[in-house]
Design an enzyme around this catalytic site. Structure first.
Site, PDB file in Angstrom:
ATOM      1  N   ARG A  68       4.814 -10.789 -53.090  1.00 20.38           N
ATOM      2  CA  ARG A  68       5.619 -11.863 -52.520  1.00 20.38           C
ATOM      3  C   ARG A  68       7.000 -11.384 -52.097  1.00 20.38           C
ATOM      4  O   ARG A  68       7.680 -12.047 -51.324  1.00 20.38           O
ATOM      5  CB  ARG A  68       5.717 -13.033 -53.502  1.00 20.38           C
ATOM      6  CG  ARG A  68       5.764 -14.369 -52.777  1.00 20.38           C
ATOM      7  CD  ARG A  68       5.915 -15.584 -53.668  1.00 20.38           C
ATOM      8  NE  ARG A  68       4.959 -15.681 -54.747  1.00 20.38           N
ATOM      9  CZ  ARG A  68       5.250 -15.403 -56.023  1.00 20.38           C
ATOM     10  NH1 ARG A  68       6.461 -14.998 -56.374  1.00 20.38           N
ATOM     11  NH2 ARG A  68       4.319 -15.524 -56.941  1.00 20.38           N
ATOM     12  N   TYR A 122      14.999 -29.182 -30.159  1.00 24.81           N
ATOM     13  CA  TYR A 122      13.558 -29.196 -29.922  1.00 24.81           C
ATOM     14  C   TYR A 122      12.899 -30.180 -30.901  1.00 24.81           C
ATOM     15  O   TYR A 122      13.398 -30.377 -32.012  1.00 24.81           O
ATOM     16  CB  TYR A 122      13.172 -27.731 -30.025  1.00 24.81           C
ATOM     17  CG  TYR A 122      11.996 -27.268 -30.738  1.00 24.81           C
ATOM     18  CD1 TYR A 122      10.838 -26.963 -30.023  1.00 24.81           C
ATOM     19  CD2 TYR A 122      12.021 -27.041 -32.109  1.00 24.81           C
ATOM     20  CE1 TYR A 122       9.749 -26.440 -30.680  1.00 24.81           C
ATOM     21  CE2 TYR A 122      10.926 -26.517 -32.752  1.00 24.81           C
ATOM     22  CZ  TYR A 122       9.795 -26.228 -32.037  1.00 24.81           C
ATOM     23  OH  TYR A 122       8.717 -25.723 -32.673  1.00 24.81           O
ATOM     24  N   ASP A 194      19.695 -22.210 -33.682  1.00 19.89           N
ATOM     25  CA  ASP A 194      18.358 -21.807 -33.256  1.00 19.89           C
ATOM     26  C   ASP A 194      18.563 -20.972 -31.997  1.00 19.89           C
ATOM     27  O   ASP A 194      18.812 -21.489 -30.916  1.00 19.89           O
ATOM     28  CB  ASP A 194      17.515 -23.062 -32.975  1.00 19.89           C
ATOM     29  CG  ASP A 194      16.089 -22.720 -32.559  1.00 19.89           C
ATOM     30  OD1 ASP A 194      15.858 -21.603 -32.062  1.00 19.89           O
ATOM     31  OD2 ASP A 194      15.210 -23.596 -32.712  1.00 19.89           O
ATOM     32  N   LYS A 219       8.017 -16.260 -30.117  1.00 21.41           N
ATOM     33  CA  LYS A 219       8.305 -16.256 -28.677  1.00 21.41           C
ATOM     34  C   LYS A 219       8.581 -14.832 -28.179  1.00 21.41           C
ATOM     35  O   LYS A 219       7.658 -14.097 -27.927  1.00 21.41           O
ATOM     36  CB  LYS A 219       9.459 -17.215 -28.390  1.00 21.41           C
ATOM     37  CG  LYS A 219       9.326 -18.585 -29.098  1.00 21.41           C
ATOM     38  CD  LYS A 219       8.197 -19.414 -28.531  1.00 21.41           C
ATOM     39  CE  LYS A 219       7.826 -20.641 -29.361  1.00 21.41           C
ATOM     40  NZ  LYS A 219       8.890 -21.516 -29.765  1.00 21.41           N
TER      41      LYS A 219
HETATM   42  C1  LIG Z   1       8.847 -22.600 -30.724  1.00 20.10           C
HETATM   43  C2  LIG Z   1      10.206 -22.911 -31.192  1.00 20.10           C
HETATM   44  C3  LIG Z   1      10.499 -22.994 -32.542  1.00 20.10           C
HETATM   45  C4  LIG Z   1       9.464 -22.932 -33.619  1.00 20.10           C
HETATM   46  O1  LIG Z   1       8.777 -21.766 -33.660  1.00 20.10           O
HETATM   47  P1  LIG Z   1       7.286 -21.660 -34.228  1.00 20.10           P
HETATM   48  O2  LIG Z   1       7.174 -20.207 -34.472  1.00 20.10           O
HETATM   49  O3  LIG Z   1       6.393 -22.194 -33.160  1.00 20.10           O
HETATM   50  O4  LIG Z   1       7.206 -22.471 -35.470  1.00 20.10           O
HETATM   51  C5  LIG Z   1      11.809 -23.223 -32.919  1.00 20.10           C
HETATM   52  N1  LIG Z   1      12.761 -23.388 -32.005  1.00 20.10           N
HETATM   53  C6  LIG Z   1      12.515 -23.330 -30.691  1.00 20.10           C
HETATM   54  C7  LIG Z   1      13.633 -23.527 -29.747  1.00 20.10           C
HETATM   55  C8  LIG Z   1      11.227 -23.105 -30.242  1.00 20.10           C
HETATM   56  O5  LIG Z   1      10.966 -23.096 -28.938  1.00 20.10           O
END
Ligand SMILES: *Cc1c(COP(=O)(O)O)cnc(C)c1O
Length: 413
Positions: A68, A122, A194, A219
């Protein structure tokens, strides 16, 4: 995992070198003999004897103890991300971007606290405010991301943290992050961003006064639409606290996924350069089109937020939106259906192009959509995640889809 930031080199050099410590990329007896760390699938660490078990060092990265707490594959990825994030002392990995946001929120917030969130956030972040955080006695309030005075005015005794999304990943609003971060710091409010859109290659949050930088690695870092992960990078104090909370929550990432993320990371700079250039070409082309009322692309001169983007950012990406001139939701949907080279799907940052509808009006609560000054008829948007295809082909595809839109919207053309 902690590491040294080396911001003297360019981004291509840094993503190539980051996290490749010899002790994690070795063969037996030959440290550093392979380029990438092995996939260490390991839950158990065996100790040679009781003395060794008892003498095991305290809870530190880089000391295998139990699965972990990770293994060299995960440490190498976290270390690489730390090296790419100027000002970071360490990075915690989470199983998804949403898990990273939740992990950070459950670290910095306590029952009774107020979280302020940019109104362009988002949707899953908004849902977290109304659901998970609400259930734990935390109140979320939204504010207009383009109005720092509204942010300052919204801070109260109970405000513990602010979650900033910049640019907003649907509407691409670029807020003044240094200003928001400075206001937050002066008032004792923890700032979290973010930073998925820009990645640390395009924007360095901690250098602009933000406390914790969150990213969905799903992403740009993964880049191939085949794995999910998230991260949070911070200075020494927050890093230790985030790490302990993640351990308490039991969040782990698999070595297989960490290996995929490391593979994606190596090409992230060149992919972002390509998708940024292609997105700009598409945005410029769309801006000339009579069917299109607004192009929301921070890299595009004349687009909302471009001046702040140019001041604060060092790069962009392939994600941007545009809004049709009037028309109907059905015509917009027909446009998306007519695209052959853009898949229809959420997510972005992969090698392949995607398109999704943008309808932010129902989810906004602290700022108007469409924005003041726009014709209210102009509200059916499309978000493009531009991939690695040839931009000329993507433009031809859009050209055909706009013809479909004209027929659907009853326009001659
Ligand atoms: C996709 C996304 C997330 C979340 O990511 P996941 O890996 O899909 O959980 C968070 N913030 C933004 C701006 C995103 O586009």
């Amino acid at each position: 995992m902690s590491g040294n930031n080396d911001s003297n080199h360019g981004p291509g050099t840094r993503v190539t070198a980051a996290g490749r410590r010899a002790e994690w990329t070795g063969t037996p007896g030959h440290p550093g003999a392979v380029v990438s760390p092995a996939v260490w699938r390991a839950s158990t660490h065996l100790y040679p004897d009781m003395a060794a078990l008892r003498a095991h060092p305290s809870n530190e990265d880089g000391n295998f103890y139990y699965g972990r707490r990770g293994a060299p594959t995960q440490w190498a990825l976290a270390d690489a991300l730390t090296m790419l994030e100027p000002g970071a002392a360490g990075t915690v990995l989470y199983p998804s971007g949403v898990a990273a946001i939740a992990g950070v929120m459950l670290t910095v917030l306590r029952p009774g606290d107020v979280l302020l969130m940019t109104d362009n956030a988002y949707e899953p972040s908004r849902v977290m405010g109304r659901g998970l955080l609400h259930d734990f006695g935390i109140e979320t309030r939204w504010f207009d991301p383009l109005d720092p005075d509204a942010f300052a005015a919204a801070i109260c005794q109970r405000t513990r943290a602010v979650l900033i999304e910049c640019p907003g990943s649907l509407t691409m609003d670029v807020c003044d992050v240094p200003r928001l971060a400075a206001i937050a710091r002066a008032r004792g409010v923890i700032s979290v961003i973010d930073n998925t859109w820009a990645s640390p290659l395009g924007f360095a949050p901690l250098k602009h006064g933000v406390d914790i930088a969150v990213m969905s690695l799903t992403k740009h870092v993964g880049g191939h639409s085949d794995a999910m992960m998230g991260s949070a990078s911070a200075g020494a104090d927050w890093y230790r606290t985030l790490r302990l909370r993640a351990q308490g929550l039991g969040t782990v990432v698999s070595p297989d996924d960490a290996s995929l993320m490391l593979r994606g990371l190596r090409t992230m700079d060149i992919r972002l350069q390509r998708t940024t250039a292609s997105a700009l070409a598409l945005a410029q082309w769309l801006m000339q089109r009579p069917e299109v009322a607004h192009v929301l692309c921070p890299m595009l001169p004349g687009s909302p937020g471009h001046e702040i983007w140019r001041r604060d950012f060092t790069g962009g990406c392939g994600l941007f939106s545009f809004v049709m001139r009037g028309g109907t939701a059905a015509a917009r949907d027909a446009l998306i259906d007519a695209l052959a080279l853009f898949g229809i799907g959420y997510s972005w940052g992969g090698f392949e192009s995607l398109a999704t509808p943008v309808d932010p009006a129902p989810i906004r609560s602290a700022s108007a959509w469409p924005p003041a000054g726009w014709d209210g008829e102009d509200r059916f948007g499309v978000r493009l995640a531009v991939g690695l295809e040839d931009p000329g082909d993507l433009i031809a595809d859009l050209d055909g889809a706009l013809a479909t839109w004209r027929r659907q919207a009853g326009r001659n053309g």
